[in-house]
Enzyme design. Structure first.
Site, mmCIF file in Angstrom:
data_model
loop_
_atom_site.group_PDB
_atom_site.id
_atom_site.type_symbol
_atom_site.label_atom_id
_atom_site.label_comp_id
_atom_site.label_asym_id
_atom_site.label_seq_id
_atom_site.Cartn_x
_atom_site.Cartn_y
_atom_site.Cartn_z
ATOM 1 N N LYS A 1 0.854 -1.202 0.000
ATOM 2 C CA LYS A 1 0.000 0.000 0.000
ATOM 3 C C LYS A 1 0.887 1.249 0.000
ATOM 4 O O LYS A 1 1.922 1.279 0.689
ATOM 5 C CB LYS A 1 -0.878 -0.031 1.260
ATOM 6 C CG LYS A 1 -1.857 1.125 1.380
ATOM 7 C CD LYS A 1 -2.745 0.943 2.615
ATOM 8 C CE LYS A 1 -3.744 2.077 2.794
ATOM 9 N NZ LYS A 1 -4.581 1.900 3.995
ATOM 10 N N SER B 1 -9.472 2.100 3.231
ATOM 11 C CA SER B 1 -8.596 2.771 2.302
ATOM 12 C C SER B 1 -7.642 1.867 1.546
ATOM 13 O O SER B 1 -7.067 2.271 0.542
ATOM 14 C CB SER B 1 -7.793 3.827 3.063
ATOM 15 O OG SER B 1 -6.950 3.211 4.022
ATOM 16 N N SER C 1 -9.517 -0.234 7.446
ATOM 17 C CA SER C 1 -9.021 -0.135 6.072
ATOM 18 C C SER C 1 -8.455 -1.396 5.466
ATOM 19 O O SER C 1 -8.218 -1.441 4.265
ATOM 20 C CB SER C 1 -7.963 0.958 5.972
ATOM 21 O OG SER C 1 -8.609 2.186 5.835
#
Ligand code: GLN
Length: 479
Positions: free
Chosen positions: A78, A153, A177
């Site tokens: 990420k 996210s 997330s």
């Protein structure tokens, strides 16, 4: 190439010369190329990954005894986790060209064990969001339906696994997330107890909530990656010195589990009808399998979201003050003095959602409002933690859906941030209490979108949670 769903099978195939690391990386690169429309990757490290794969193939031939425990593990990262000499931007303009001079402790630990990082994946800006729509690189599309959000996210991380472009992904989880996108994309998402994995090298959003987590195709891979990344770290004083057990070797849960579910959650106004039916069916199926499922009162449920958004925005406003146009990343060309440099760089560099949160956080911390908002929210957090501890004095696990609603259409809620905040209700609880939680695939909605169920255990009870998750995975319940 058939899809691999666990590292164990990859390693077996590599050792039996059924496949090479190079072929594996080539396959994943082809998958990345085939899923470009889904906007998963911000950057792909093709040459580097191929080179590392060749070296690993040599190692398999010449010195197999020196292979790391993650050989064959192809990972995506990420865009909030630092990787030395690679860019990390938090999907923001303010860090658009920023290259990290060091690696996060978690990244160092997986690299030492011979994992290969294939690329950097899309996410909400500074991990603030639940839809992956708050990214300067644009929305990520769910593979199950490209019109739907993948969640956020860590949306890029979830779709990278869903689209079989890597074996596993690292994400971060401040309020859900990792687990909510896992639920929306039909993969396994795990967030450890607060303090299990070092936050050193994770772009800070809300430091007392943030944890690195995993998105995988199997519980075993989540357990192994966590085991390797976890443990105390001199660079993060909040890491715990609790023993890191061999979670990847843990046996499958046997016996009867005592599982609590929140009555208030099942009767909540915001709960989608199909999610409620699935929860009910899950409760019945687990009861039939011999477990105790008991409704408990959790009257603080409706305080979870307001408390979370007061505390995390307060922490974010402090954490993001470092992006000032001087020390990192973007500096406005239009500024003529110091104050203007701060103001214009930040105005140009941050997206709307990040600005909203910095302003809210600054407000709740400001003199005159601090006690009423921040102080009060801290007290409520303490109550939530106490109430949670009481539940775990009696129960093994708490079961909840990861999301009160199925994945929605891209764009459908962009003008209603509060509606999006409210959808975090079931994941935020674990971050608030600092407990480990996992989201496991549990069938599909009528429209074909994946549905995930979440189990949480008491703080530092990863062993029990992984053991039960393995059992749950093998049950293959569909509801
Ligand atoms: N959706 C939540 C938020 O926007 C959670 C984000 C996260 O876990 N990083 O704050």
């Amino acid at each position: 190439m058939a899809k691999y769903t666990s590292l164990k099978t990859v390693q077996k195939a590599l050792l039996n010369a059924e496949v090479t690391c190079l072929e594996l990386v080539q396959y994943y690169l082809e998958q990345i190329a085939a899923s470009l429309d889904h906007n998963i990757y911000i950057e792909v490290y093709s040459d580097e990954a191929l080179e590392k794969a060749s070296l690993l193939d040599q190692k398999i031939q010449t010195e197999p005894e020196n292979l790391g425990r993650l050989f064959g593990m192809i990972l995506s990262l990420k865009d909030v986790i630092c990787h030395a000499d690679h860019k990390v931007t938090g999907a923001s303009r303010i860090l658009e060209d920023y290259k990290s001079p060091f690696s996060a402790t978690a990244v160092e630990r997986v690299l030492v064990e011979d994992a290969i990082i294939i690329g950097r994946v899309n996410c909400d800006q500074f991990a603030m969001g639940s839809t992956n729509e708050n990214s300067i690189y644009g929305s990520v599309k769910n593979l199950a339906d490209p019109g739907k959000i993948p969640g956020g996210s860590s949306g890029g991380s979830a779709v990278s696994v869903q689209a079989d472009t890597c074996l596993a992904a690292l994400g971060s989880d401040t309020g859900g997330s990792v687990r909510q996108p896992a639920s929306f994309c039909g993969v396994t998402g795990f967030k450890p107890s607060y303090g299990r994995i070092s936050r050193y090298g994770l772009l800070a959003y809300a430091s007392s909530f943030d944890q690195i987590g995993t998105l995988t195709n199997s519980v075993e891979d989540a357990a192994l990656l966590t085991e390797i990344m976890a443990g105390s770290d001199d660079f993060d004083s909040t890491t715990s010195s609790q023993t890191v057990e061999s979670w990847s070797e843990i046996s499958t849960f046997s016996g009867k589990a005592k599982i609590a579910y929140f009555k208030d959650a099942l009767n909540h106004d915001g709960l989608d009808k199909e999610v409620r039916e699935k929860m009910q069916s899950m409760i019945e199926q687990l009861q039939l399998a011999g477990h105790e499922l008991i409704p408990v009162d959790f009257d603080l449920l409706d305080y979870i979201i307001p408390t979370y958004y007061v505390l995390t925005t307060a922490e974010a406003s402090a954490n993001l003050s470092r992006y000032d146009g001087i020390r990192f990343g973007h500096r406005s060309q239009a500024a003529t003095d110091l104050l203007e440099t701060y103001k214009k760089s930040r105005a140009e560099g941050f997206g709307t959602e990040v600005k909203r949160r910095i302003m809210l956080g600054t407000f709740v911390l400001s003199a005159g409002y601090y006690d009423a908002f921040y102080g009060k929210a801290q007290q409520v957090r303490r109550l939530i933690q106490q109430k949670t501890e009481e539940i775990f004095n009696v129960f093994d696990f708490i079961m909840m859906p990861a999301s009160p609603v199925p994945p929605w259409d891209i764009g459908a809620k962009v003008d209603d941030p509060v509606a999006i905040y409210l959808s975090d209700i079931f994941t935020v609880h674990a971050n608030m209490a600092g407990i480990p939680a996992i989201c496991l695939p549990a069938g599909n909605f009528q429209n074909g979108m994946p549905f995930g169920i979440q189990f949480a255990a008491n703080r530092f009870e990863e062993s029990k949670l992984f053991s039960f998750s393995k059992y749950f995975q093998d049950l293959k319940l569909n509801c």
